[in-house]
Design an enzyme around this catalytic site. Sequence first.
Site, mmCIF file in Angstrom:
data_model
loop_
_atom_site.group_PDB
_atom_site.id
_atom_site.type_symbol
_atom_site.label_atom_id
_atom_site.label_comp_id
_atom_site.label_asym_id
_atom_site.label_seq_id
_atom_site.Cartn_x
_atom_site.Cartn_y
_atom_site.Cartn_z
ATOM 1 C CG ASP A 17 -23.940 44.763 16.661
ATOM 2 O OD1 ASP A 17 -23.237 45.347 17.513
ATOM 3 O OD2 ASP A 17 -23.517 43.815 15.971
ATOM 4 C CB SER A 51 -18.344 39.061 16.447
ATOM 5 O OG SER A 51 -17.709 40.023 17.221
ATOM 6 C CG HIS A 53 -21.858 42.227 18.901
ATOM 7 N ND1 HIS A 53 -21.682 42.389 17.541
ATOM 8 C CD2 HIS A 53 -20.864 41.394 19.306
ATOM 9 C CE1 HIS A 53 -20.617 41.688 17.156
ATOM 10 N NE2 HIS A 53 -20.111 41.089 18.200
#
Lengths: 398, 398
Positions: A332, A154, A365
Site C-alpha cells: 500500500d 483508509s 491500498h
Amino acid sequence: MTLIAQPLSMHFAKPLLLQSGKTIRAYSLSYETYGKLNAEKSNAVLVCHALNASHHVAGVYANESGAVEDKSTGWWDNMIGPGKTLDTNHFFVIGVNNLGSCFGSTGPMHINPDSEKEYGPDFPVVTVEDWVNSQALLLDQLGISQLAAVIGGSLGGMQALSWTLQYPNRVRHALIIASAPNLTAENIAFNEVARRAIVTDPEFHAGRFYDHGVVPKRGLRIARMIGHITYLSDDVMNAKFGRQLKNALGLGDDKKTLRAEYQYTTQEVEFQIESYLRYQGDKFAEYFDANTYLLITRALDYFDPARKFAGDLKQALSHAVAKFLLVSFTTDWRFAPNRSREIVKALLDNHRDVSYAEIDAPHGHDAFLLDDTRYLGIVHSYFDKILLENKNLETGNE
Amino acid sequence: MTLIAQPLSMHFAKPLLLQSGKTIRAYSLSYETYGKLNAEKSNAVLVCHALNASHHVAGVYANESGAVEDKSTGWWDNMIGPGKTLDTNHFFVIGVNNLGSCFGSTGPMHINPDSEKEYGPDFPVVTVEDWVNSQALLLDQLGISQLAAVIGGSLGGMQALSWTLQYPNRVRHALIIASAPNLTAENIAFNEVARRAIVTDPEFHAGRFYDHGVVPKRGLRIARMIGHITYLSDDVMNAKFGRQLKNALGLGDDKKTLRAEYQYTTQEVEFQIESYLRYQGDKFAEYFDANTYLLITRALDYFDPARKFAGDLKQALSHAVAKFLLVSFTTDWRFAPNRSREIVKALLDNHRDVSYAEIDAPHGHDAFLLDDTRYLGIVHSYFDKILLENKNLETGNE
C-alpha cells in the site's frame, strides 16, 4: 442465509456546528444496522466508510417481492455478516453514510433550506471530526452510550482514530486499517489534481451543474482514474494487466485472442490497463457527485490530529483510552505501513494497549477491502477478544 | 566562460519510413553542437532528450547584441559544457530535438505538405526507434559514422539503449540513466490519464485546436501536474512542502509568514504543494503542444525492445556490442532501480561490458537532472575512460 439490509434515515432538526465555524441547519443521516443490540447495549460496532462507500456495509437489498437486487451487496460484506469476521450474530453493527456524501445523507445535491436550491458549492466543508460528531448524535438517538468498537479502513480509519480522541469514553476498541495520522504531500497532490480536473471541467459550472442539467463527467473520470492508480500496487497492476494489448473489437477476453500488434494510435485504447481505467472512470462518473468528491478529498487533506499539538502525535493521542488494532499492507503506497507505525509508536509512547499487523499482500491500498485469510484472521481474533471482554463485562469479571 | 549555443536546423527531403508503416514526407530536425569534432571524428557524443526537453542541451542563447537571454540555459547544462562532467573541451556534443516535438523539429503544429494545414492529429505516431533512425540520418549529414557515446536519461535513456540495438556498430558507449527496458502498467496508466485529460478538454477539438485559435490548457495543466507528482519522490515532497499551508495573499515566502489556520475551502489553494503544482501546470500549458504530449507519451508506452522476442530481454539485447554505463536513483519510483537492473542483467547474460551505479538520492526521477556529486562523479569517470580509450584508438594502442 442471505442478510437482507434495510436502509434507514434519521433526521436531525438541531443545527450542527462544524469545525470550520459554519453550521448545517438541519440534516439527515442514512444508516443501516445488522444484528441485535443486546440488553446491556454493550455490543455495538460502528463501521466508518472511506471515499466511495456508504452506510450499506453488509448484506443485500431485496425488492418489494423479496427478490435480491442485482449488485446490491454491501461494500464490506466479505468482512461483516452472520458468522463472518465481524459476526452480526454477536455484534450490533451500524453503518452510517457521512454528511456531504451522495448516497443518502444530506449532501450538496440536496436542497439548502436557506436558498431553497441545491447546496452545490455552498455545502459547508466537512471534516473527519464533524463526521464523528454527527455519528455520535446518531448513536445518542439509538441509545448507545459506548461502542464495543469502531472500525474503518483508509479515510474510515481516520474516523475510527478520531473517535478515540473526540469521545474517548465512548469507544472501547478502535480498529484502524490501511490508514494514516494525516496525508503526505504526495497524497494531497493526487487529491488536488483530481479536484482540478473536476473544477476545470466546463460542465462543473462552479459547482452549480445541477441547474444546467449536466454532470462534469470528464473531470470525474480523470479523478477516478487517478484514484484507481493509487489504490493498486505496481505489482498487482503488472500481474493483472502488464503490457497486454486490448482485445480487438469483437474478440473475447480469452488471452489467446489478445492482439499481438500495436495499432500506433495516440487516442484509441491500445493497452488493457487503459481499457480498465477508462471503464472505471466511466462507471464512476455515472453515479458519483462532483461536489461530494471535492468535500471528501478535502476531509482527507484536513485530517491531522497532531496539528494543534505542533505536529506531536504522541501528545495528540494522549487523550485516547481505547484499545487499538492497526493493520497495514506492505504494497500500500497510498497509506504505507510506516504511516500506521507512526500511530502505533505514538500510542505505545502513551502506554496504550495496541496490536499491529503488517500484512504482506500484493494488492496495494485496495487490500483492506479484499479477502486475505491472514488479514481477516487477525481481525476475527481481535473481535473474539472483544467478545470475551464483553462476557466478562456482563458477568462483572473485569 | 559562458558557452553560447547556436540552434541549427537540417532539412531532410527524403521521406522517412516509420515503424508504424507510415512515412513522413519531408522534415527538419533542430539541433545544436558544442565543442569540436576532431579530425578522426571519434569524439562525438549524442545527447537524447526526454519528454519536456529539446536540442538545447547546454549553454545559453545570446541576443543580437551579444547579451545572454534570460532563462535560456540548456536543460543539461549542469552536466555538459567546457570543463564539466561531459567536457566539451574534449567531446563534440550533439543535441537533437525529436520529431514530433514542439521545440523546432517538425511536429504536429507544422504544415502537413499533403493537406497544406497543420498536421495536428494527423502527425504520424513516432517511436523511439523512429527517433533513432532520424538521429542517424542527421549524423550521416554531419559526417559522423560512429559515436564515442550516446547518453540520455528517462525516455532519453531508451533512445540510447535503442541506438545500441539499431546501429550496434555506430555506438562505442551507451550511458542510460534513470531509464527502463519498457514501461510498467502503472507508468502507462499515468500516461493514459494525462492523455485523457488533454483529449477530453473541449478545447482540444480532436487535435485541431490550431484552427480554433485555442489551446487545451485545462488538459495540459492536469497532465503536467500528474507528471510532476511522478517525477518527485514522496520523501522530497514531504521535505519541500509537507503539509505547509500556502501563504495568505500579500505575504512573502518567508516561513514565518505561513498561515497557521485552515481556510476550509474545496476550490481555493490551501496547501503549498497545491500552489506548486498549479504553478507548474500553468507554466507548462503556456508553451507545450498538446498533440506533442500525446505523441511523446505514446513513444514511451510503445518502447519495448524485448517485445519481438516474446519478452526475452536477454535475446533482445544480444545484438548490442557497445559498452554500457547504467545509473539509477533509489527514490525514483517512475523508473525504479529494479528496471535498470533488468537491463544490466540482460547485458551481463550476453557477456557485455556494463557498469552500474545505484545512487542513494532523495529526489526521485528528477535526480537525473540535478547536481549530485556521486552521480556526476561517476559519469565523469566514465567519460574519462572513454577519453583514454579514444587516445589509445588514435595512437593505435587498442
